[in-house]
Scaffold this motif. Structure first.
Motif, mmCIF file in Angstrom:
data_model
loop_
_atom_site.group_PDB
_atom_site.id
_atom_site.type_symbol
_atom_site.label_atom_id
_atom_site.label_comp_id
_atom_site.label_asym_id
_atom_site.label_seq_id
_atom_site.Cartn_x
_atom_site.Cartn_y
_atom_site.Cartn_z
ATOM 1 N N ARG A 1 -8.484 -4.388 27.449
ATOM 2 C CA ARG A 1 -8.016 -3.868 26.160
ATOM 3 C C ARG A 1 -8.159 -2.359 26.083
ATOM 4 O O ARG A 1 -7.355 -1.676 25.464
ATOM 5 C CB ARG A 1 -8.796 -4.527 25.037
ATOM 6 N N ARG B 1 -7.762 -0.332 28.488
ATOM 7 C CA ARG B 1 -6.617 0.250 29.181
ATOM 8 C C ARG B 1 -5.406 0.279 28.270
ATOM 9 O O ARG B 1 -4.633 1.225 28.284
ATOM 10 C CB ARG B 1 -6.253 -0.579 30.408
ATOM 11 N N MET B 2 -5.230 -0.786 27.515
ATOM 12 C CA MET B 2 -4.026 -0.859 26.694
ATOM 13 C C MET B 2 -4.171 -0.071 25.409
ATOM 14 O O MET B 2 -3.191 0.381 24.837
ATOM 15 C CB MET B 2 -3.729 -2.319 26.349
ATOM 16 N N GLY B 3 -5.410 0.056 24.991
ATOM 17 C CA GLY B 3 -5.633 0.686 23.693
ATOM 18 C C GLY B 3 -5.617 2.191 23.780
ATOM 19 O O GLY B 3 -5.307 2.785 24.814
ATOM 20 N N GLN B 4 -5.980 2.799 22.677
ATOM 21 C CA GLN B 4 -5.875 4.237 22.595
ATOM 22 C C GLN B 4 -7.246 4.895 22.611
ATOM 23 O O GLN B 4 -7.481 5.828 23.352
ATOM 24 C CB GLN B 4 -5.129 4.583 21.313
ATOM 25 N N LYS B 5 -8.121 4.397 21.771
ATOM 26 C CA LYS B 5 -9.430 5.024 21.673
ATOM 27 C C LYS B 5 -10.469 4.086 22.284
ATOM 28 O O LYS B 5 -10.729 3.003 21.776
ATOM 29 C CB LYS B 5 -9.762 5.309 20.216
ATOM 30 N N ILE C 1 -13.617 4.055 22.426
ATOM 31 C CA ILE C 1 -14.882 3.722 21.786
ATOM 32 C C ILE C 1 -14.803 2.397 21.023
ATOM 33 O O ILE C 1 -15.753 1.625 20.993
ATOM 34 C CB ILE C 1 -15.348 4.875 20.863
ATOM 35 N N PHE C 2 -13.639 2.108 20.466
ATOM 36 C CA PHE C 2 -13.475 0.860 19.727
ATOM 37 C C PHE C 2 -13.787 -0.330 20.620
ATOM 38 O O PHE C 2 -14.454 -1.275 20.222
ATOM 39 C CB PHE C 2 -12.048 0.738 19.212
ATOM 40 N N HIS C 3 -13.292 -0.258 21.840
ATOM 41 C CA HIS C 3 -13.430 -1.405 22.730
ATOM 42 C C HIS C 3 -14.801 -1.446 23.372
ATOM 43 O O HIS C 3 -15.387 -2.511 23.516
ATOM 44 C CB HIS C 3 -12.317 -1.360 23.761
ATOM 45 N N ASP D 1 -6.785 -1.101 17.010
ATOM 46 C CA ASP D 1 -6.549 0.037 17.901
ATOM 47 C C ASP D 1 -5.463 -0.295 18.915
ATOM 48 O O ASP D 1 -4.611 0.531 19.244
ATOM 49 C CB ASP D 1 -7.840 0.391 18.625
ATOM 50 N N LEU D 2 -5.487 -1.523 19.349
ATOM 51 C CA LEU D 2 -4.481 -1.975 20.298
ATOM 52 C C LEU D 2 -3.088 -1.868 19.690
ATOM 53 O O LEU D 2 -2.149 -1.391 20.327
ATOM 54 C CB LEU D 2 -4.780 -3.428 20.643
ATOM 55 N N SER E 1 -1.880 1.664 19.429
ATOM 56 C CA SER E 1 -1.615 2.435 20.637
ATOM 57 C C SER E 1 -0.283 2.076 21.258
ATOM 58 O O SER E 1 0.221 2.805 22.085
ATOM 59 C CB SER E 1 -2.704 2.185 21.658
#
Lengths: 354, 623
Positions: A323, A325-329, A331-333, B485-486, B489
């Motif tokens: 996730r 990798r797919m996400g943006q930030k 820290i969330f993950h 967040d996913l 993005s």
């Protein structure tokens, strides 16, 4: 100068670790035209060293005379112009750059700048190689669009330009690019190979290595040659003559991660989660890539965990790595993983100890 | 048919004649209003022929009927700019009037203009405030040229509380001539193209304003010859300051106004519209606030108008009703007055629309049955219906909304027995008590919440609100935030911000974040006061970028300058070793070295945070 740089093999003949690959590469460029190349392998295995040696093999000593150039490119993207700042390293025959520095604008670098560079044929002085070489670092971090445009460039300008791509994981490079390149996998060096290198350096530096010491450094290095040499040097600074049981200083961020890890084991509460977040921020500020943090965190946790939890924790680490990798930030993950671990671990503690 | 009736009318509002301008795509007829900030004077009024001529093609009269219905059902409110919505409504009203108006006499005039107060008594503004302004002007007008200081009054208040009307009325009360600055209509792009083709130079509106002010300041007003003998006193009214974009333009405006405040000879009123505090994300609002403060510091007198009370709005409305002879019940008046939120202009417009509506229904052009006002006893539904039609959108501040989400107030008991038909059963651990608030999406919409900042804020603050025991909840919440967040993005790098799909994704992400926080936090910590922090993440990202740049610059140290290496390699391996070696070189003890290294982290952090504080402004601008 650090030993890593000092004892870096300059030519393909001097290579100690990947001798076979070096010989093959040498044959390749001396006998025939060089195809596009894709070097991949874990960090610290010697990809860049081989590339530099290869360049020297092709172009001779002039490949080592490089200049750093920081240039701002104006790119016309339809309705507006984008200013892109890009640092390149170039000699007369090759240009090296890291397109992924531009973040999500990497597409423009590939489409415009690389095309621009690839188009210009080098002046053919003495009937030598009629092509120039572009070295692209961190190709796996390029966005999908950028990789697609790269594919076009490779096809179109292959007459005047060769690309040497360098990345950690080839699975993040699109199939299309991989099939257009000669793939060179660089394995992580084996521990005895590392020991050999360390002993070689020791001899050159005139150091007395106690038996087993080089093996310990190699063992700690996680099969990264760079890591091994760097910690070898720190050991040298720390204490010389070496004691065979000398502690090998760990990287500071690794210490920090294991601190986080013991925090997580000690208490599981939202408050603690918040503190952990603060520490993660600290790591991120120092540009430690989040994937590496997660990986290190997991391996630290696994050291201390009970057998029956290991599987589940690994599963969640993989889940959140994906996730991330797919996400943006990130820290969330990262935080979600920490929270999940805490929640699993707390349930486990309650179950076992009541 | 409609068009012809319109053209036969003697009103000067004929936007369709400006054919050369109306080349807009039909699908977005409302976007042309480039300045949604201040729908000030009705463009359609008979008295202001200039403005209606200057603003061509604000809309076309021949709307397709679907447009009307869509707008009426309120499905487009979510755009987040209530002002735009408001002005659209106003345009709509005047176009309805244009359609209906041909029969009824004089309906083409908006009541807002028709019933403009002409005497001090008619003003709905609170007596004290009027008195305050009046006495201020009286003083200035009597002692002409006596005192040079303090010749400016800044009147602020929300839109529609009667700021300009008060000044107008007071001016006419004293028989003073009112010299007025109204910001010219913004030049739209097509117009600009047209003008450049005909060779007219474009001057920015700010330039025009500054020139005007300079002239006033230096020469005063040169009285025209007709007034030569009468010499009436003059009041300068600056209504509607020009828009400024960017710091430079704003500073120019500010210094120009400050000069005015310090040196003007004329009694001057500057009107500043307040925005709801919710618009704090909006930079113009902040700028205006800043401007107001600096003007006050420079010695301008300040009067702030409160929203008009419901009672006085009602009084005005019923007066209008009496004069127009329309039968509106007291309750309906009450609702309109309540729904308008202290904005009397809005209330009157609403009333007019309300009175017009029955005709429209008879005409059969509206087939939406959703608002039938038959049942008066069902007040709630009526309120909703009316506020849909007439009310201004309620707004909330972002922090208010965040507070709602974070505190997670729920009913204490299970709501009355749910009929088994429409509820599906949920396991106990998944069911939650019902929320004590509107639907989260609605709150988000009212707070103008953009998905990314909302998510960041929630992420920063939510852990404080989870009780210490509830680790599972913490995980639920953070997993929902990770989901959001996913969603946020996707499409990254495509720069498709104006894409419809992107919008859906954004709102879905916000919804997931908010609902996730609400749902996941099933054991909220006992309520107490929490300060809502600004996301530290932003600061972290900033310093991360900074650091990254530094590393990029430094990375040629590795490989001895003959090649560049990955940022991550430098960060994870070279930097720690170099730092370590440095520490050793400067003679630190072994175990201190690491501490020291950590300390340097902290220091760099601290420095960054200081930097942050300085550049706070910019940060807000970013979102």
């Amino acid at each position: 100068m650090l030993w890593v740089d000092k004892y870096r093999p300059k030519t393909l003949d001097q290579v100690i670790v990947h001798q076979e690959i070096a010989e093959n590469l040498k044959k390749l460029v001396t006998e025939q035209d060089c195809p596009h190349l894709l070097f991949y392998g874990p960090s610290g295995s010697g990809k860049k060293t081989l590339i530099m040696a290869l360049l020297r093999q092709i172009f001779g000593i002039s490949a080592e005379k490089v200049k750093v150039e920081n240039r701002t490119w104006k790119i016309d993207a339809g309705s507006r112009t984008i200013d892109l700042e890009l640092t390149t390293l170039s000699s007369t025959n090759h240009v090296e750059l890291s397109p992924s520095d531009a973040g999500f604008q990497d597409r423009y670098i590939v489409q415009e700048i690389i095309k621009e560079m690839a188009k210009n044929r080098p002046i053919d002085t003495k009937g030598r190689k009629g092509y120039k070489v572009l070295v692209l670092n961190e190709v796996d971090k390029l966005s999908r669009e950028a990789q697609h445009s790269l594919r076009r460039t490779m096809e179109k300008y292959s007459a005047s330009c060769r690309l040497i791509l360098c990345c950690n994981s080839s699975s993040k490079v699109t199939e299309a690019i991989r099939s257009r390149c000669l793939n060179v996998r660089i394995n992580a060096p084996k521990e005895d190979q590392i020991v050999k290198v360390l002993e070689f350096i020791g001899k050159k530096e005139g150091l007395q290595l106690p038996p087993g010491f080089a093996a310990r450094v190699a063992d700690k290095s996680n099969r990264s040659l760079r890591r091994a040499i760097l910690s070898f040097e720190t050991c040298r600074v720390q204490q010389y003559p070496f004691a065979s049981n000398q502690a090998i200083p760990p990287m500071d961020w690794e210490e920090y991660v294991s601190e986080i890890c013991s925090d997580m084991m000690r208490e599981q509460s939202p408050k603690r989660l918040f503190q952990v977040r603060g520490k993660l921020y600290e790591l991120l500020i120092n540009c430690i890539p989040p994937e590496i943090i997660l990986k290190k965190l997991l391996s630290e946790l696994l050291k201390k965990l009970d057998e029956e939890l290991k599987h589940e924790v690994c599963h969640w680490a993989a889940y959140y790595e994906h996730r991330m990798r797919m996400g943006q930030k990130a820290i969330f993950h990262l935080e979600a993983f920490v929270a999940k671990f805490m929640s699993i671990y707390k349930a486990f503690l309650i179950e076992t100890f009541g | 048919m409609i068009l012809s009736s319109d053209e036969e009318d003697d009103c000067d509002y004929k936007p369709n004649l400006h054919r050369s301008y109306t080349k807009k795509p039909k699908s977005r007829p409302f976007i042309t209003r480039t300045n949604p900030r201040q729908p000030k004077k009705p463009r359609v009024s008979g008295s202001r022929s200039r403005s209606s001529r200057d603003s061509p093609s604000l809309f076309e009269v021949g709307f397709p009927e679907e447009d009307f219905e869509e707008l009426f059902s309120g499905s487009k409110v979510s755009a987040g700019t209530p002002w735009l919505w408001f002005s659209v409504r106003r345009l709509l009203l005047s176009s309805i009037l244009a359609r209906v108006g041909s029969g009824t006499s004089n309906l083409n005039e908006l009541w807002v203009d028709k019933y403009k107060p002409h005497s001090l008594e008619e003003l709905a503004v609170h007596k004290k405030k009027v008195e305050e302004v009046k006495s201020w002007f009286e003083e200035r007008l009597k002692t002409t040229k006596g005192n040079l200081i303090n010749n400016v009054v800044v009147i602020n208040g929300k839109a529609g509380v009667g700021k300009s009307t008060t000044v107008h009325v007071i001016a006419s009360h004293f028989g003073a001539r009112l010299c007025e600055w109204n910001t010219p209509t913004p030049t739209i792009w097509q117009e600009h193209v047209h003008n450049t083709n005909t060779g007219i130079q474009y001057t920015s509106k700010l330039d025009e304003f500054v020139n005007f002010i300079e002239k006033i300041r230096k020469y005063g007003l040169i009285p025209s010859s007709s007034f030569e003998d009468a010499k009436p006193s003059i009041i300068l009214l600056i209504d509607d300051l020009p828009m400024t974009n960017g710091r430079v333009a704003f500073e120019r405006l500010q210094s120009c106004l400050l000069h005015l405040v310090r040196s003007t000879q004329l009694p001057t009123a500057i009107l500043v519209s307040d925005y709801d505090e919710t618009d704090s994300t909006d930079h113009t609002a902040q700028r205006l606030e800043q401007l107001r403060l600096s003007l006050e510091n420079a010695g301008a007198c300040k009067v702030s108008f409160n929203p008009i009370t419901i009672n006085s709005i009602k009084k005005t409305l019923s007066r209008i009703c009496r004069q127009e002879k329309c039968s509106v019940t007291d309750e309906q008046l009450d609702l309109i007055a309540k729904a308008c939120g202290g904005d009397i202009r809005h209330a009157i417009t609403s009333l007019q629309l309300f009175c017009v509506k029955p005709d429209l229904v008879l005409n059969g052009s509206f087939s939406t049955p959703s608002y039938s006002y038959g049942k008066e006893d069902d007040i709630d539904a009526l309120v909703r219906g009316i506020s849909l039609l007439f009310g201004r959108d309620e707004t909330l501040s972002l922090f208010h909304a965040l507070g709602k989400f974070l505190h997670n107030k729920r009913e204490t008991e299970v709501a009355n027995a749910i009929t088994p038909g429409d509820a599906f059963l949920v396991r106990d651990n998944f069911s939650r008590l019902s929320l004590k608030m509107d639907a989260p999406e609605k709150i988000l919409c009212q707070a103008h919440g953009q998905a990314r900042p909302v998510t960041d804020f929630l992420h920063e603050n939510v852990l404080d609100f989870i009780s210490d025991e509830a680790m599972d909840d913490a995980w639920h919440v953070s997993s929902y935030l990770s989901d959001s967040d996913l969603l946020l993005s996707s499409f990254r790098g495509m720069l498709a911000r104006y894409n419809e799909a992107e919008n859906v994704l954004q709102s879905a992400a916000a919804s997931v974040a908010v609902r996730g926080v609400l749902y996941g936090n099933s054991h909220p910590s006992p309520p107490r006061w929490h300060a809502i922090r600004k996301p530290k993440l932003w600061q972290v990202e900033k310093s991360m970028l900074h650091k990254q740049k530094e590393i990029v610059r430094q990375r040629f140290i590795a490989y001895n300058g003959s090649s560049s290496s990955n940022v991550s390699d430098v960060a994870t391996e070279y930097m720690p070793v170099l730092k370590w070696l440095e520490c050793r070189a400067s003679g630190f003890e072994d175990n201190q070295a690491l501490v020291y290294c950590n300390k340097t982290h902290d220091e760099s952090c601290n420095r960054m945070s200081l930097d942050d504080r300085e550049s706070d402004d910019d940060e807000i601008e970013e979102w």
